[in-house]
Design a protein around this motif. Structure first.
Motif, PDB file in Angstrom:
ATOM      1  N   PHE A 296       0.857  -1.179   0.000  1.00 40.73           N
ATOM      2  CA  PHE A 296       0.000   0.000   0.000  1.00 40.73           C
ATOM      3  C   PHE A 296       0.897   1.234   0.000  1.00 40.73           C
ATOM      4  O   PHE A 296       1.863   1.309   0.773  1.00 40.73           O
ATOM      5  N   THR A 297       0.594   2.179  -0.871  1.00 35.80           N
ATOM      6  CA  THR A 297       1.314   3.445  -0.901  1.00 35.80           C
ATOM      7  C   THR A 297       0.363   4.574  -0.525  1.00 35.80           C
ATOM      8  O   THR A 297      -0.851   4.444  -0.681  1.00 35.80           O
ATOM      9  N   ASP A 342      -5.426   8.788  -2.919  1.00 40.14           N
ATOM     10  CA  ASP A 342      -4.086   9.359  -2.812  1.00 40.14           C
ATOM     11  C   ASP A 342      -3.027   8.272  -2.622  1.00 40.14           C
ATOM     12  O   ASP A 342      -1.950   8.526  -2.107  1.00 40.14           O
ATOM     13  N   GLY A 343      -3.351   7.058  -3.041  1.00 38.91           N
ATOM     14  CA  GLY A 343      -2.413   5.950  -2.901  1.00 38.91           C
ATOM     15  C   GLY A 343      -2.786   4.788  -3.778  1.00 38.91           C
ATOM     16  O   GLY A 343      -3.774   4.838  -4.523  1.00 38.91           O
ATOM     17  N   PHE A 344      -1.984   3.719  -3.699  1.00 36.82           N
ATOM     18  CA  PHE A 344      -2.198   2.530  -4.515  1.00 36.82           C
ATOM     19  C   PHE A 344      -2.158   1.275  -3.661  1.00 36.82           C
ATOM     20  O   PHE A 344      -1.474   1.218  -2.635  1.00 36.82           O
ATOM     21  N   VAL A 374       5.207   3.648   2.281  1.00 41.47           N
ATOM     22  CA  VAL A 374       4.759   2.374   1.721  1.00 41.47           C
ATOM     23  C   VAL A 374       4.784   1.302   2.805  1.00 41.47           C
ATOM     24  O   VAL A 374       5.715   1.250   3.622  1.00 41.47           O
ATOM     25  N   GLY A 375       3.756   0.468   2.820  1.00 44.77           N
ATOM     26  CA  GLY A 375       3.701  -0.697   3.703  1.00 44.77           C
ATOM     27  C   GLY A 375       3.663  -1.966   2.874  1.00 44.77           C
ATOM     28  O   GLY A 375       3.011  -2.006   1.828  1.00 44.77           O
ATOM     29  N   VAL A 376       4.364  -3.005   3.340  1.00 48.41           N
ATOM     30  CA  VAL A 376       4.479  -4.256   2.580  1.00 48.41           C
ATOM     31  C   VAL A 376       4.244  -5.441   3.516  1.00 48.41           C
ATOM     32  O   VAL A 376       4.792  -5.482   4.622  1.00 48.41           O
ATOM     33  N   GLU A 400       1.288   0.274   6.362  1.00 36.91           N
ATOM     34  CA  GLU A 400       1.508   1.533   5.623  1.00 36.91           C
ATOM     35  C   GLU A 400       1.123   2.730   6.479  1.00 36.91           C
ATOM     36  O   GLU A 400       1.812   3.759   6.488  1.00 36.91           O
ATOM     37  N   ALA A 401       0.032   2.623   7.231  1.00 30.94           N
ATOM     38  CA  ALA A 401      -0.415   3.741   8.061  1.00 30.94           C
ATOM     39  C   ALA A 401       0.592   4.066   9.166  1.00 30.94           C
ATOM     40  O   ALA A 401       0.636   5.190   9.662  1.00 30.94           O
TER      41      ALA A 401
END
Length: 416
Positions: A296-297, A342-344, A374-376, A400-401
């Motif tokens: 998540f971006t 505002d993200g992907f 970014v969260g992965v 991501e948050a």
């Protein structure tokens, strides 16, 4: 999926609507939230809820008068249950839909009940999620909230500088308690609520839904009806859902554990399972599970940046951001699952490629004066068509948050 939009004429007002998905089953969503249809797909949990609903057929959502892209409420002519129901029918007419499944939540159930009772030829079936016929206790009706509590709640909302509270809890803690610690969802909730309606319009709509009483319509409903309610719902107590089921002939009642009033939370699939089985006779939520690395971006402080830039410059800023993220996803073999405003939300077969892509996104964005995080996370996901769902997706969004500006934060699973 991209939603298509249009306008329906209801009396002298224009009512905005959007259509998501396709298929022979016509679904009409009826909500009393003051969150516009153009904001509903900006959060991944909310977007997932509506994408899955649209997999059952053609899903129409609309902004009631005074909300979002629809015309404002006319001074001196406040909304009523009947006018709300007229908007439902006006959207059906604009789309040339003869009969539809009405799926309502919260105060939207009032309008759906009115349509089902007064215009049964337009309703194929009725789904009521955390709804009610009357929210205030009265003679012979010992359910819901006391009038004093309701009036105190409304009086507080006359001042737009005040936060909405009930028993010391803010509105998100009451309406979606499982999401209160999710920074991304909270930011979306606050931003979308402010954008959706002015303080005066929000108060008028809230006053209408909270003082309404449609108990006399329930006995006139003959269409197949599903009533779903959360057992621990503090905002709309479960007794109100039980009352609906007891007074609608032949209604099917499902009481689910949990305290979320809003259906678009982490446990939304439990509600969707019940709706899908009611409408189709089967459930597909136990579908194919796949191992994937999810990213998540998010643009850091997107609300502040948008306010500083203005609408036109912000749109150009977003376009530049989107081009960067899509280019890096393609470069590293990732797949765009969804955008979140505002993200992907992206997915990879390889955690190594996901981590490399995430670093490249942060670097390329910084080179263009765009701060992202970014969260992965890696884990099993439930695949529904092109969409991914499940705990892995929720964990990636939470990671991501928690990430700082310019940071790629990964789970222990990815690191290992």
């Amino acid at each position: 999926m991209e939603a298509t939009t249009g306008y329906a004429k209801c009396g002298d007002a224009h009512v905005a609507y959007s259509v998501l998905g396709s298929g022979p089953l016509q679904l009409q969503y009826v909500s009393s939230y003051t969150i516009s249809i153009d904001s509903l797909d900006d959060d991944p949990h909310v977007a997932h809820y509506f994408r899955r609903l649209s997999s059952l057929g053609s899903l129409t959502r609309f902004d009631g008068r005074g909300v979002g892209m629809s015309d404002p409420i006319t001074h001196g002519r406040g909304p009523t249950v009947e006018s709300f129901a007229d908007e439902v029918v006006a959207v059906l007419d604009a789309r040339r839909v003869e009969r539809a499944v009405l799926i309502a939540e919260a105060g939207g159930g009032l309008a759906a009940i009115e349509v089902a009772a007064s215009r049964p030829d337009r309703v194929q079936s009725l789904v009521l999620v955390n709804c009610y016929a009357r929210a205030i206790r009265g003679d012979g009706y010992p359910y819901g909230h006391t009038r004093d509590l309701v009036e105190s709640f409304l009086n507080q909302n006359l001042d737009p500088s005040q936060s909405w509270e009930l028993d010391g809890s803010d509105d998100l803690t009451l309406i979606a308690p499982t999401m209160k610690g999710d920074a991304r969802f909270r930011e979306w909730w606050q931003r979308s609520s402010r954008r959706g309606a002015s303080p005066a319009s929000a108060l008028a709509l809230l006053t209408m839904t909270i003082y309404a009483d449609v108990r006399d319509r329930l006995a006139r409903i003959a269409t197949p009806t599903l009533v779903i309610h959360r057992a621990g719902n503090r905002f709309i107590p479960v007794e109100l859902g039980r009352y609906l089921a007891e007074h609608i002939t032949g209604a099917r009642y499902v009481e689910l554990p949990g305290s979320d009033h809003s259906p678009w939370t982490k446990s939304g699939d439990e509600i969707l399972d019940e709706i899908e089985e009611f409408l189709t006779g089967q459930r597909t939520s136990t579908g194919e599970r796949v191992l994937a690395t999810v990213i998540f971006t998010d643009i850091v402080d997107s609300t502040g940046r948008a306010a500083a830039l203005g609408d036109r410059a912000w749109r150009a800023f977003l376009d530049a951001h989107d081009a960067i993220v899509r280019a890096e996803l393609q470069r590293y073999g990732g797949r765009e699952v969804n955008t979140t405003g505002d993200g992907f939300f992206g997915a990879f077969d390889s955690p190594t490629q996901a981590a490399r892509c995430a670093r490249s996104i942060v670097t390329a964005a910084a080179d263009n004066n765009i701060a992202v995080r970014v969260g992965v996370h890696t884990g099993e996901c439930e695949r529904r068509g092109d969409d991914l769902a499940g705990l892995t997706v929720h964990i990636a969004a939470r990671i991501e948050a928690l990430a700082a500006s310019g940071e790629v934060l990964v789970s222990r699973t990815v690191r290992d």
